[in-house]
Design an enzyme around this catalytic site. Structure first.
Site, PDB file in Angstrom:
ATOM      1  N   LYS A   5       0.810  -1.210   0.000  1.00 44.84           N
ATOM      2  CA  LYS A   5       0.000   0.000   0.000  1.00 44.84           C
ATOM      3  C   LYS A   5       0.846   1.264   0.000  1.00 44.84           C
ATOM      4  O   LYS A   5       0.349   2.340  -0.297  1.00 44.84           O
ATOM      5  CB  LYS A   5      -0.972  -0.016   1.176  1.00 44.84           C
ATOM      6  CG  LYS A   5      -2.005  -1.123   1.012  1.00 44.84           C
ATOM      7  CD  LYS A   5      -3.139  -1.012   2.014  1.00 44.84           C
ATOM      8  CE  LYS A   5      -4.212  -2.039   1.749  1.00 44.84           C
ATOM      9  NZ  LYS A   5      -3.808  -3.409   2.143  1.00 44.84           N
TER      10      LYS A   5
HETATM   11  C1  LIG Z   1      -4.644  -4.433   1.793  1.00 48.38           C
HETATM   12  C2  LIG Z   1      -3.931  -5.706   1.801  1.00 48.38           C
HETATM   13  C3  LIG Z   1      -4.339  -6.757   0.980  1.00 48.38           C
HETATM   14  C4  LIG Z   1      -5.577  -6.685   0.119  1.00 48.38           C
HETATM   15  O1  LIG Z   1      -5.429  -5.813  -0.966  1.00 48.38           O
HETATM   16  P1  LIG Z   1      -6.712  -5.298  -1.789  1.00 48.38           P
HETATM   17  O2  LIG Z   1      -6.167  -4.377  -2.801  1.00 48.38           O
HETATM   18  O3  LIG Z   1      -7.620  -4.629  -0.800  1.00 48.38           O
HETATM   19  O4  LIG Z   1      -7.352  -6.508  -2.365  1.00 48.38           O
HETATM   20  C5  LIG Z   1      -3.566  -7.909   0.956  1.00 48.38           C
HETATM   21  N1  LIG Z   1      -2.479  -8.033   1.737  1.00 48.38           N
HETATM   22  C6  LIG Z   1      -2.067  -7.044   2.555  1.00 48.38           C
HETATM   23  C7  LIG Z   1      -0.862  -7.262   3.389  1.00 48.38           C
HETATM   24  C8  LIG Z   1      -2.763  -5.863   2.601  1.00 48.38           C
HETATM   25  O5  LIG Z   1      -2.359  -4.892   3.400  1.00 48.38           O
END
Ligand SMILES: *Cc1c(COP(=O)(O)O)cnc(C)c1O
Length: 432
Positions: free
Chosen positions: A107
């Site tokens: 993210k």
């Molecule tokens: C947010 C997150 C996900 C999921 O990602 P999306 O884009 O919401 O499907 C998977 N793994 C981790 C570690 C995350 O922080």
């Protein structure tokens, strides 16, 4: 280029409005009016290009009408200050490690790019911009750290009390400055609902310039497509590449679908989930049936009503057969996830985090049927972010990276709030 709402293709706004609004007024998600198809020569040239350079070119193709080239280049360079290496853990099974950023999760890419774009737009605004962000763990830290100290912007992070790991919590509750952490007595779905309601609350929006930094924001989606191009370009054999994406709100997977629409030759996507299997179930039954989320060991994927589903449907014109041609869905239990972590640690000496482990399982299941493919799964977070689960599962201590240790020293500071909208509303009104 304009962006339309997934609820109404005729309702169009500029990139700036799509980024500042987050969610369309009709509750839809913004999508680019057209997705440019890149020429073969572009793909041929990718292996020689740096991550930053190829990311800039992808960004330019999408955003050239909206952001001047020199500005965009700076934004990309400030976003991608770390690598996303591939690690081959078994023959033709690669982990794409997306956790080398400041908060050790993928993210960081979306949050950092969005903060660049938003502060560029914010220069023209008089009012302070307030970012409301609901998090199940990792979004909050990535967004809070991406915007920490950015002038003219305040960030309010909503998170479900007691449902995120200690390390995750420390990463957004210890920062201070322009970051406020709101500890909600409820689930992640409650947090998401509160944010959605706030955006539809006209009076609140008159008072504050509210915007979102959740994965619904198109400014987070776009940079998540960059690393699909990069990972693909670093493989020796690029002919039959499949990506397994451990998914919650499906932003990461949707970004991959956009990369494919831009011409990246991806053979198949695998939507890998924990027991929150709304999308795999849809792919099987054709029925989209959101449910309350269930708690699992891969808690950043505990989503009962995946927001980017609307974008996925939009990309495939709501046609189940179209979508099934590109996406295969699998779900895995916590037991299977932990078993995979133990096995991969033993046989490959590689430590999966619980989310990456779900991606790994999906990839292996798919490769059992399609033996010609080269597979990648997205390793979405560093295992140390989920220390308890990982150490208990593996029965061993793991190394904590230095920047995580720094967060752990901080003191948690939060404001508690119920999951009822009226209370949440008066709470944030008094804070801002
Ligand atoms: C947010 C997150 C996900 C999921 O990602 P999306 O884009 O919401 O499907 C998977 N793994 C981790 C570690 C995350 O922080």
């Amino acid at each position: 280029m304009n962006y339309y709402s997934t609820n109404n293709k005729n309702s169009k706004v500029s990139l700036k409005e799509a980024v500042l609004k987050g969610l369309a007024p009709d509750n839809g998600l913004y999508m680019p009016e057209s997705i440019p198809l890149l020429p073969n020569a572009f793909f041929d040239s990718l292996p020689e290009k740096s991550f930053q350079q190829l990311a800039y070119e992808v960004a330019h193709a999408l955003l050239k009408q909206d952001v001047p080239a020199d500005e965009l280049r700076k934004m990309v360079e400030h976003t991608i200050t770390f690598d996303a290496p591939l690690v081959e853990i078994e023959k033709n099974v690669f982990a794409m490690e997306l956790f080398h950023g400041p908060t050790l999760a993928f993210k960081d890419f979306g949050a950092r790019f969005m903060s660049q774009l938003l502060s560029w737009f914010a220069k023209e605004e008089k009012r302070e911009i307030v970012i409301l962000v609901a998090t199940s763990g990792d979004t909050g830290s990535a967004v809070a750290n991406g915007f920490l100290g950015v002038p003219g912007v305040k960030v309010v992070v909503l998170y479900p009390s007691g449902k995120v790991s200690d390390i995750q919590e420390k990463q957004f509750t210890t920062l201070g400055q322009n970051i406020i952490a709101l500890e909600v007595d409820g689930s992640f779905d409650d947090c998401q609902r509160l944010v959605k309601e706030a955006f539809l609350d006209e009076e609140l929006n008159r008072k504050f310039f509210l915007t979102s930094a959740n994965s619904i924001n198109v400014a987070r989606l776009i940079p998540q497509s960059f690393y699909y191009f990069y990972a693909w370009s670093r493989l020796k054999d690029r002919s039959n590449v499949v990506f397994s994406v451990p998914s919650g709100n499906f932003g990461n997977l949707t970004a991959g679908l956009i990369a494919k629409r831009m011409g990246l030759p991806i053979r198949q996507f695998i939507a890998s989930t924990n027991s929150n299997d709304i999308v795999p179930e849809y792919l099987q039954s054709g029925i989209f049936n959101p449910k309350p989320s269930q708690a699992t060991v891969s808690n950043a994927m505990d989503v009962g009503n995946p927001s980017n589903f609307a974008r996925m449907m939009d990309l495939y014109a709501n046609d189940l057969n179209n979508i099934k041609a590109d996406i295969t869905g699998y779900r895995f239990s916590d037991e299977e996830t932990k078993q995979a972590m133990r096995e991969v640690c033993k046989t490959s000496n590689y430590i999966l985090d619980p989310h990456g482990a779900v991606g790994y399982l999906g990839l292996k299941k798919y490769l059992a049927e399609d033996t010609e493919a080269t597979g990648m799964f997205l390793e979405t977070a560093h295992p140390a972010k989920f220390l308890e689960v990982v150490e208990n599962t593996l029965g061993t201590n793991i190394k904590i990276p230095a920047n995580l240790k720094g967060f752990l020293k901080g003191t948690k500071k939060t404001i508690t709030c119920s999951n009822e909208y009226s209370q949440f509303r008066s709470c944030i009104s008094s804070l801002l």
